[in-house]
Design an enzyme around this catalytic site. Structure first.
Site, short mmCIF file in Angstrom:
data_model
loop_
_atom_site.label_atom_id
_atom_site.label_comp_id
_atom_site.label_asym_id
_atom_site.label_seq_id
_atom_site.Cartn_x
_atom_site.Cartn_y
_atom_site.Cartn_z
N TRP A 72 9.56 1.60 -4.96
CA TRP A 72 8.98 2.60 -5.85
C TRP A 72 7.71 3.21 -5.24
O TRP A 72 7.73 3.64 -4.12
CB TRP A 72 8.75 2.00 -7.24
CG TRP A 72 10.03 1.63 -7.93
CD1 TRP A 72 10.60 0.38 -7.98
CD2 TRP A 72 10.93 2.51 -8.61
NE1 TRP A 72 11.81 0.44 -8.67
CE2 TRP A 72 12.03 1.72 -9.07
CE3 TRP A 72 10.92 3.87 -8.90
CZ2 TRP A 72 13.09 2.26 -9.80
CZ3 TRP A 72 11.98 4.41 -9.63
CH2 TRP A 72 13.05 3.62 -10.06
N SER A 73 6.61 3.22 -5.97
CA SER A 73 5.44 3.97 -5.49
C SER A 73 4.71 3.33 -4.32
O SER A 73 3.79 3.95 -3.76
CB SER A 73 4.46 4.22 -6.64
OG SER A 73 4.93 5.27 -7.45
N ALA A 74 5.09 2.14 -3.92
CA ALA A 74 4.55 1.63 -2.66
C ALA A 74 4.94 2.55 -1.51
O ALA A 74 4.33 2.52 -0.44
CB ALA A 74 5.04 0.21 -2.40
N LYS A 76 4.25 5.60 -1.43
CA LYS A 76 3.16 6.54 -1.23
C LYS A 76 2.24 6.11 -0.08
O LYS A 76 1.64 6.95 0.59
CB LYS A 76 2.37 6.72 -2.52
CG LYS A 76 3.15 7.43 -3.64
CD LYS A 76 2.33 7.55 -4.90
CE LYS A 76 3.01 8.40 -5.97
NZ LYS A 76 4.19 7.75 -6.56
N TYR A 162 -2.25 10.72 -12.29
CA TYR A 162 -1.25 10.16 -11.39
C TYR A 162 -0.04 11.09 -11.23
O TYR A 162 0.61 11.47 -12.19
CB TYR A 162 -0.79 8.80 -11.89
CG TYR A 162 0.04 8.02 -10.90
CD1 TYR A 162 -0.47 7.71 -9.65
CD2 TYR A 162 1.33 7.61 -11.20
CE1 TYR A 162 0.28 7.01 -8.72
CE2 TYR A 162 2.09 6.91 -10.29
CZ TYR A 162 1.56 6.61 -9.06
OH TYR A 162 2.31 5.91 -8.14
#
Length: 396
Positions: A72-74, A76, A162
């Site tokens: 997921w957002s890891a 980024k 966010y």
């Protein structure tokens, strides 16, 4: 009392880090993790590499060493590192307006927003204003043009909110404008491939079976406090509605969207952040200059998230440590993903950590994920035990 799980003989543990494996095995035995990987790099060398549990709720397939997880957002953090690479090459500047590289972005009052402000979620483009699908995010181009023209949900650089998925669209278009390649290709060709990172921003079809099945979190998808900007929240998380099961689809795995679509494991995340933890040097080669590493992790905004109401500190695409999320050192930085996965660097200790899980859990506001907290406590206890007695005593 949970049945103790046997240690995998393939695990790698440097002397002194054996207690970390005990904690990892206990988390699996207690059922807090279904399947997971955990890895630690110290001074550029792997000192912990663990994997275990099962790939699915049916417990039909064990986690193998080469298993990949949706993080997921890891994701980024990988995208932010790719942009740091382009900053280092002189084709991007954190303090330059985005519109210098992407002229259309100047519309609707965004002409002065800098690259660093965009990466720290200050653009006000938290989501789309018209209804969108996840397939729109896979396609990229139409949304990039619409975001360039779109009015922000708050004045740019006046606050932060966010950008759950639009972070990836914005970063990807910026990279395309200066390099010609999408950010996923730059990451794979210039970082992941040469460094041997087991991280894929879009899985090759031949690797699809390596990615495990994700188990979505129970109940509400976000643990929210009071939301300052409801319209921004709706755009970020409800347009489209984010569902954990998305990551189990072939389309998601292949698309590798740069805001949330990375497939990888803890070993890959720890090695990625080892680059940051060691001031841009890994395997005896300088990948990023020290000034670029410093600029990438420098704080650019602190305050309440207009989207979720959480209080955080942001650098250029990286979350700065707060409340011990990334261990005890305040200078640690990285990025977590929905459900628990995370990668981060602790430059003070030249330490880098990766953790992936397929049992998504969302902790209540202000609380830390028990799994990661226990693993980090074991890591820092092991590090403390390796110090000369005088230093350990002084720390205590």
């Amino acid at each position: 009392m949970a049945e103790r799980m046997p240690h995998n003989p393939g695990w790698h543990l440097a002397p002194g880090f054996e207690p970390v494996a005990e904690v990892f095995a206990e988390l699996l035995a207690l059922g807090l993790d279904l399947g997971a990987t955990f890895a630690v790099s110290l001074e550029g060398e792997c000192v912990v590499d663990l994997w275990g549990g099962h790939r699915d709720d049916g417990l039909t397939r064990p986690i193998e060493r080469d298993a990949l997880f949706p993080v997921w957002s890891a994701t980024k953090g990988a995208t932010a590192t790719t942009i740091a690479l382009l900053v280092d090459r002189g084709v991007l500047d954190y303090d330059a307006p985005v519109a210098r590289y992407w002229p259309e972005f100047a519309a609707s009052g965004k002409e002065r927003l800098t690259v660093g402000e965009m990466l720290s979620h200050q653009a006000g483009l938290c989501g789309m204003r018209r209804p969108t699908t996840i397939e729109d995010h896979y396609a990229h181009h139409r949304l990039a043009a619409e975001l360039a023209a779109q009015a922000p949900f708050f004045p740019p650089a006046s606050a932060w909110g966010y950008h759950a998925l639009t972070f990836g669209i914005l970063a990807d278009e910026l990279v395309r404008r200066v390099d010609g390649r999408p950010v996923a290709r730059v990451f794979q060709e210039d970082l992941a491939g040469p460094l041997g990172l087991e991280l894929f921003m879009g899985l090759p079809p031949a690797e699809l079976d390596r990615q495990v099945t994700i188990t979505p979190p129970p109940g509400r998808q976000q643990a929210l406090v009071e939301i300052p900007n409801p319209a921004a929240f709706e755009a970020a998380f409800q347009n489209p509605v984010l569902e954990g099961g998305m990551a189990n689809t072939t389309a998601w795995k292949l698309a590798g969207i740069p805001g949330a679509g990375l497939g990888g494991n803890a070993r890959g995340l720890a090695r990625l952040y080892a680059l940051h933890a060691n001031n841009g040097v890994l395997d005896g080669r300088r990948w990023l200059s020290a000034p670029t590493v410093a600029a990438a992790r420098s704080q650019r905004v602190e305050g309440v998230d207009q989207v979720t109401g959480n209080y955080r500190r942001w650098a250029a695409g990286f979350h700065l440590n707060m409340h011990g999320l990334m261990g005890p050192n305040p200078d640690a930085f990285g990025h977590a993903g929905w459900g628990g996965s995370i990668g981060f660097a602790d430059p003070a200790g030249r330490l880098a950590v990766g953790y992936t899980t397929n049992r998504m859990l969302v902790s209540p506001p202000g609380e830390l994920d028990q799994r990661l907290s226990e693993l980090l406590a074991a890591i820092y206890a092991a590090l403390d035990a390796r110090k000369p007695p005088s230093q350990s005593a002084a720390k205590r």
